[in-house]
Design an enzyme around this catalytic site. Structure first.
Site, PDB file in Angstrom:
ATOM      1  N   GLU A 156       0.812  -1.210   0.000  1.00  0.00           N
ATOM      2  CA  GLU A 156       0.000   0.000   0.000  1.00  0.00           C
ATOM      3  C   GLU A 156       0.856   1.276   0.000  1.00  0.00           C
ATOM      4  OE1 GLU A 156      -4.080  -1.605   2.162  1.00  0.00           O
ATOM      5  OE2 GLU A 156      -2.668  -0.414   3.351  1.00  0.00           O
ATOM      6  N   GLU A 208      -6.514  -8.038  -0.595  1.00  0.00           N
ATOM      7  CA  GLU A 208      -7.009  -7.928   0.779  1.00  0.00           C
ATOM      8  C   GLU A 208      -8.496  -7.603   0.778  1.00  0.00           C
ATOM      9  OE1 GLU A 208      -5.058  -5.224   3.389  1.00  0.00           O
ATOM     10  OE2 GLU A 208      -3.048  -5.767   2.711  1.00  0.00           O
TER      11      GLU A 208
END
Length: 482
Positions: free
Chosen positions: A153, A305
């Site tokens: 991320e 995710e």
């Protein structure tokens, strides 16, 4: 180049982030038993393990990871191996303060959380390359390894001195001369003209509104610097394992990355997706991100995710009602995902995310969460032969461009009530509610395969984009503009 099919091998990947360093070794064998029971065929290891792998500068502690890689292979579970570079060890910030990012008002972001690294720091990049090199050399030939996951991320901003020097180098490459920069930035306004490159800084906290062109270029620069960090690690692992795909996970509709450009540098496009289970439009929010990710991938993509239950970072973190985990997972598959994964496998008992759900919750294997995960794993295995690699076709495209978003999200605009993501969602929602399959596209992409092209809001367009849209209409296409 390798792609997602090299990792799936005709299956839907099912699993998620596995952080066994949080648990005693006896738990690892229990985890494997439950993984096999749930139909897990892939886990991601090492995402936040830098201090475990390198407890002091230059040290290497690989024994625990050796054991886990072998344990996964012995039980038929593939590994997506992550470089741990999103969360440097405390010793790095203590010994090398230059690796820490600085906010726009001059405050240092310290260790104790995560993503506390300066993308422009030569010291950080040197340590990141070294741990990546050693991971790739040690595990590149391991039979359990099917994919690389770089960092996690990417989202760091940095306004510090080393970033300032890098920003000036980036600007010199872009504009060539100060005269060209002053013209492009409109520095005649408010007496902002620069007489030396050394006078240029990242946008720091001003007395009043900042130069919008400077802000736009800083956004571009930040995306490019983070991409440089990704590419440096990607190139290291590719040198050791040219046959294995490489990815890094996007956040959904994230402001800070030009994901069109990033997607072109990845073998597999992956995304993290957490719609609010209490949001009546949560399914549409998910569909938008799924359509965008599929379009960036130009084919199958990876749901890296999602949450099996509640998250821990909303004001109120509601659990998912029965069946919603299955519904949203199958929605991702229907929109082109060949991997359905979670953060994380086992819910943490300590740390900032101890209330973030896992595939195995605090209630254990008898809890509702694991039982739903287990049923989903069996269902995904059953449908995989029919859906894996299946192309998703659309004759409608919604245009989206990060540079236009950045340019329009400035102080001093016509209305602060016009929020670009809300406008984008509204146009996509109309198509979604009409059951019309929709791609996303960059304004300069080839649009010839689309019957209808929708432009929700593009504040800034290049000449090439304008010519592309006019050409689409001249060739008989329909252009719908907000």
């Amino acid at each position: 180049m390798p792609d997602l099919s090299d990792a799936t091998r005709g299956r839907l990947l099912f699993g998620g982030d596995y952080n066994p360093e949080q648990w005693p070794e006896a738990t690892w064998h229990e985890d494997v038993r439950l993984m096999k029971d749930a139909g897990v065929n892939s886990v991601t290891l090492g995402v936040f393990s830098w201090s475990k792998l390198e407890p002091e500068p230059g040290a290497r502690e690989f024994g625990w990871l050796d054991t886990l890689m072998d344990l996964m292979h012995d039980n038929g579970i593939d590994v997506v191996l992550a470089t741990p570079t999103s969360s440097p060890p405390p010793w790095m910030g203590r010994l090398h303060p230059d690796t820490l990012p600085v906010t726009e008002d001059g405050r240092t972001e310290w260790w104790g959380g995560r993503q506390h690294f300066s993308h422009s720091s030569a010291t950080y990049r040197r340590y990141a390359a070294a741990i990546t090199e050693d991971l790739a050399a040690r595990y590149g030939g391991h039979p359990s390894l099917t994919m690389w996951h770089i960092n996690n991320e990417y989202c760091t901003l940095d306004h510090g001195d080393e970033a300032a020097a890098a920003f000036r180098r980036w600007l010199r490459e872009k504009y060539g001369t100060l005269d060209a920069l002053n013209e492009a930035w409109g520095t005649a306004f408010w007496s902002q003209g620069y007489d030396t490159w050394d006078g240029i800084l990242p946008p720091r906290l001003p007395h009043y509104m900042r130069n919008p062109a400077q802000m736009l270029d800083f956004r571009r620069f930040t995306s490019d610097m983070l991409l440089e960090c990704y590419a440096a690690e990607r190139d290291i692992v590719r040198r050791h394992t040219p046959h294995l795909p490489v990815t890094s996970n996007f956040m959904p509709l994230w402001f800070g990355q030009d994901a069109w450009r990033w997607a072109g540098e990845e073998d597999v496009v992956s995304v993290d997706l957490y719609p609010d289970p209490r949001d009546p439009l949560g399914a549409q929010s998910g569909a938008l991100v799924q359509d965008m990710t599929r379009s960036q991938a130009r084919g199958p993509w990876m749901l890296m995710e999602q949450a099996a239950g509640p998250v821990n970072w909303r004001g109120v973190n509601h659990p998912k009602p029965r069946g919603l985990n299955r519904l949203w997972s199958l929605q991702a598959v229907a929109r082109g995902a060949d991997a359905v994964c979670y953060f994380q496998w086992r819910q943490s008992r300590q740390g900032a995310e101890k209330f973030h759900s896992g595939m195995v919750s605090h209630a254990g294997e008898e809890g509702r969460t694991f039982q739903e995960v287990k049923r989903l794993g069996a269902e995904l295995a059953r449908i995989a032969p029919e859906v894996t690699g299946r192309p998703i076709t659309a004759d409608i495209a919604v245009l989206h461009d990060w540079h236009s978003w950045w340019a329009g999200a400035q102080d001093g605009r016509l209305s602060s009530r016009v929020d670009y993501p809300d406008v984008l969602r509204a146009w996509h929602r109309a198509l979604w509610q009409a059951h019309l399959t929709t791609d996303f596209a960059h304004p300069e992409h080839d649009l010839t395969s689309y019957r209808v092209v929708v432009v929700p809001q593009l504040y800034a367009l290049t000449d090439a984009a304008v010519d592309n849209l006019l050409g689409h209409v001249r060739q008989g296409g329909t252009l719908v503009c907000g």
